[in-house]
Design an enzyme around this catalytic site. Structure first.
Site, PDB file in Angstrom:
ATOM      1  N   ARG A  61       0.798  -1.232   0.000  1.00  0.00           N
ATOM      2  CA  ARG A  61       0.000   0.000   0.000  1.00  0.00           C
ATOM      3  C   ARG A  61       0.827   1.278   0.000  1.00  0.00           C
ATOM      4  O   ARG A  61       0.401   2.274  -0.626  1.00  0.00           O
ATOM      5  CB  ARG A  61      -1.080  -0.014   1.079  1.00  0.00           C
ATOM      6  CG  ARG A  61      -0.689   0.056   2.471  1.00  0.00           C
ATOM      7  CD  ARG A  61      -1.451  -0.914   3.347  1.00  0.00           C
ATOM      8  NE  ARG A  61      -0.825  -2.224   3.244  1.00  0.00           N
ATOM      9  CZ  ARG A  61      -1.466  -3.334   2.930  1.00  0.00           C
ATOM     10  NH1 ARG A  61      -2.753  -3.316   2.734  1.00  0.00           N
ATOM     11  NH2 ARG A  61      -0.801  -4.470   2.837  1.00  0.00           N
ATOM     12  N   THR A  62       1.958   1.307   0.663  1.00  0.00           N
ATOM     13  CA  THR A  62       2.734   2.556   0.657  1.00  0.00           C
ATOM     14  C   THR A  62       3.245   2.830  -0.751  1.00  0.00           C
ATOM     15  O   THR A  62       3.164   3.960  -1.259  1.00  0.00           O
ATOM     16  CB  THR A  62       3.900   2.471   1.655  1.00  0.00           C
ATOM     17  OG1 THR A  62       3.392   2.022   2.908  1.00  0.00           O
ATOM     18  CG2 THR A  62       4.563   3.816   1.847  1.00  0.00           C
ATOM     19  N   LYS A  90      26.228  -4.500  -8.952  1.00  0.00           N
ATOM     20  CA  LYS A  90      27.627  -4.348  -9.406  1.00  0.00           C
ATOM     21  C   LYS A  90      28.474  -3.698  -8.330  1.00  0.00           C
ATOM     22  O   LYS A  90      29.620  -3.346  -8.562  1.00  0.00           O
ATOM     23  CB  LYS A  90      27.663  -3.475 -10.664  1.00  0.00           C
ATOM     24  CG  LYS A  90      26.862  -4.016 -11.827  1.00  0.00           C
ATOM     25  CD  LYS A  90      26.866  -2.977 -12.964  1.00  0.00           C
ATOM     26  CE  LYS A  90      25.595  -3.062 -13.773  1.00  0.00           C
ATOM     27  NZ  LYS A  90      25.360  -1.831 -14.540  1.00  0.00           N
ATOM     28  N   ARG A 111      11.877   3.344   0.808  1.00  0.00           N
ATOM     29  CA  ARG A 111      11.651   2.404   1.916  1.00  0.00           C
ATOM     30  C   ARG A 111      12.838   1.458   1.972  1.00  0.00           C
ATOM     31  O   ARG A 111      13.185   0.823   0.965  1.00  0.00           O
ATOM     32  CB  ARG A 111      10.374   1.610   1.711  1.00  0.00           C
ATOM     33  CG  ARG A 111      10.315   0.410   2.646  1.00  0.00           C
ATOM     34  CD  ARG A 111       9.024  -0.318   2.599  1.00  0.00           C
ATOM     35  NE  ARG A 111       7.968   0.486   3.195  1.00  0.00           N
ATOM     36  CZ  ARG A 111       6.778  -0.021   3.529  1.00  0.00           C
ATOM     37  NH1 ARG A 111       6.508  -1.303   3.324  1.00  0.00           N
ATOM     38  NH2 ARG A 111       5.854   0.742   4.076  1.00  0.00           N
ATOM     39  N   HIS A 144       8.030   5.473  10.185  1.00  0.00           N
ATOM     40  CA  HIS A 144       7.150   5.398   9.003  1.00  0.00           C
ATOM     41  C   HIS A 144       6.273   6.652   9.058  1.00  0.00           C
ATOM     42  O   HIS A 144       5.066   6.588   9.308  1.00  0.00           O
ATOM     43  CB  HIS A 144       6.308   4.122   9.079  1.00  0.00           C
ATOM     44  CG  HIS A 144       5.651   3.720   7.798  1.00  0.00           C
ATOM     45  ND1 HIS A 144       5.626   4.512   6.670  1.00  0.00           N
ATOM     46  CD2 HIS A 144       4.976   2.579   7.464  1.00  0.00           C
ATOM     47  CE1 HIS A 144       4.970   3.879   5.707  1.00  0.00           C
ATOM     48  NE2 HIS A 144       4.568   2.713   6.152  1.00  0.00           N
TER      49      HIS A 144
HETATM   50  N1   CP Z   1       1.079   0.066   6.032  1.00  0.00           N
HETATM   51  C1   CP Z   1       2.089  -0.242   5.205  1.00  0.00           C
HETATM   52  O1   CP Z   1       3.176   0.323   5.282  1.00  0.00           O
HETATM   53  O2   CP Z   1       1.806  -1.209   4.278  1.00  0.00           O
HETATM   54  P1   CP Z   1       2.789  -1.757   3.181  1.00  0.00           P
HETATM   55  O3   CP Z   1       3.939  -2.431   3.899  1.00  0.00           O
HETATM   56  O4   CP Z   1       2.000  -2.694   2.328  1.00  0.00           O
HETATM   57  O5   CP Z   1       3.320  -0.582   2.395  1.00  0.00           O
END
Ligand code: CP
Length: 339
Positions: A61-62, A90, A111, A144
């Site tokens: 989702r993120t 590499k 991420r 997050h």
């Molecule tokens: N809530 C959330 O971060 O979901 P994802 O890990 O699917 O991005």
């Protein structure tokens, strides 16, 4: 206008005016997007902008909400999700990879499994000739921040007719020790008056000391319990989290007793009729799918809110918030206020 946004690395720098503005911006732009004319106006806001979505750690989702938030605003996107497809195989360093992305795009959303890498990327940006903003879309077990912002939006919207977030009792349940969503959300609570937090977790997955010290320093009340059934009746919101099994080194998650730390139709009876249940998702056995039918289950709305809040964050970074407020003032038809 509240303050500016550039790098979004953690939740520390957010104050109440900025949070209120982001929530208002989110509501306005999702309303504008509901009409064809409005959607076209939004698409024309940032046609010159490009975003890099660097997600070497898995995400559904993120990633998708940032990708679609970019598209709502006309931003073109590039992505790397599997480092095996990049020159990292590499031996290219993290710093050189990030610097390379910044040669081609105007914002980097990232991420990583490591804590602190978004901050490291931001520090690098601040030293180079063509810096771009860095958005932390999840860094290790630590932070997050954009999840916390969409969580605040969900709480504020849910309690809009009940005085907002101020004065509410918010429970956080599950793997609080290794859950970056709850850690980030705790960082925003200082912006609301008289909120009490209830940490509900088995002892081995209790909230870490650094967050508790931070709450102590900010004068925020919290208590800890391992008894969900006792805590439920006093809560206005319960934020459920899954076991973060990806961090297990010796099967620690097997120690979790889901019988004591999960919601189902029976345990939901102990929750107030106007309380809400949130979850950053994905879920495990900690929420029975039967709970989805309960009007207090807010997690699918929370998920939908994510794309709009992330679009609002991008608008703030590109300093286009006034354009949204003036579009609304111009009387552009807005769709119905979504649930
Ligand atoms: N809530 C959330 O971060 O979901 P994802 O890990 O699917 O991005």
């Amino acid at each position: 206008m509240a303050g500016h946004l550039y790098h979004v690395l953690d939740t520390r720098g957010f104050d109440r005016p900025l949070l209120d503005e982001l929530c208002e911006l989110t509501t306005r732009l999702r309303g504008i997007a509901k009409s064809p004319e409005g959607a076209r106006e939004l698409q024309n806001l940032l046609p010159q902008a490009r975003a890099m979505l660097y997600f070497p750690q898995p995400s559904t989702r993120t990633f998708l909400s940032f990708n679609n938030a970019c598209h709502v605003l006309g931003i073109r996107t590039s992505e790397i999700r599997d480092p095996a497809t990049s020159s990292e195989v590499k031996g290219e360093s993290f710093d050189d990879s990030i610097r390379t992305f910044s040669s081609y795009v105007d914002v980097i959303v990232m991420r990583t499994p490591e804590a602190g890498f978004a901050a490291r990327a931001a520090a690098l940006m601040d030293r180079i000739a063509r810096p771009v903003p860095i958005i932390n879309a999840g860094s290790g077990k630590d932070q997050h921040p954009t999840q916390a912002l969409l969580d605040i939006y969900t709480l504020a919207r849910s309690f809009a007719l009940r005085g907002g977030i101020d004065g509410k009792v918010i429970g956080m349940m599950g793997d609080l020790k290794r859950g970056r969503t709850v850690r980030s959300l705790c960082g925003l609570i200082k912006n609301y008056r008289d909120v009490e937090l209830v940490f509900i977790a088995p002892k081995q997955f209790a909230m870490e000391g650094d967050i508790k010290l931070q709450l102590d320093a900010q004068g925020i009340r919290y208590r800890e319990t391992s008894r969900l059934a006792d805590a439920l009746p006093g809560l206005d919101a319960l934020y459920v989290t899954r076991m973060q099994t990806e961090w297990d080194t010796a099967g620690e998650s097997r120690a979790m007793d889901y019988g004591q730390f999960s919601l189902n139709s029976a345990t939901m009876k102990r929750l107030k009729p106007d309380a809400i249940v949130m979850h950053p998702l994905p879920r495990g056995p900690e929420i029975d799918t039967a709970v989805d039918e309960d009007p207090r289950a807010m997690y699918w709305r929370q998920e939908r809110n994510g794309m709009w809040m992330r679009a609002a964050i991008l608008l703030k970074i590109f300093r286009l918030e006034d354009r949204i407020f003036s579009l609304a003032a111009e009387g552009l038809p807005e769709g119905p206020d979504p649930p």
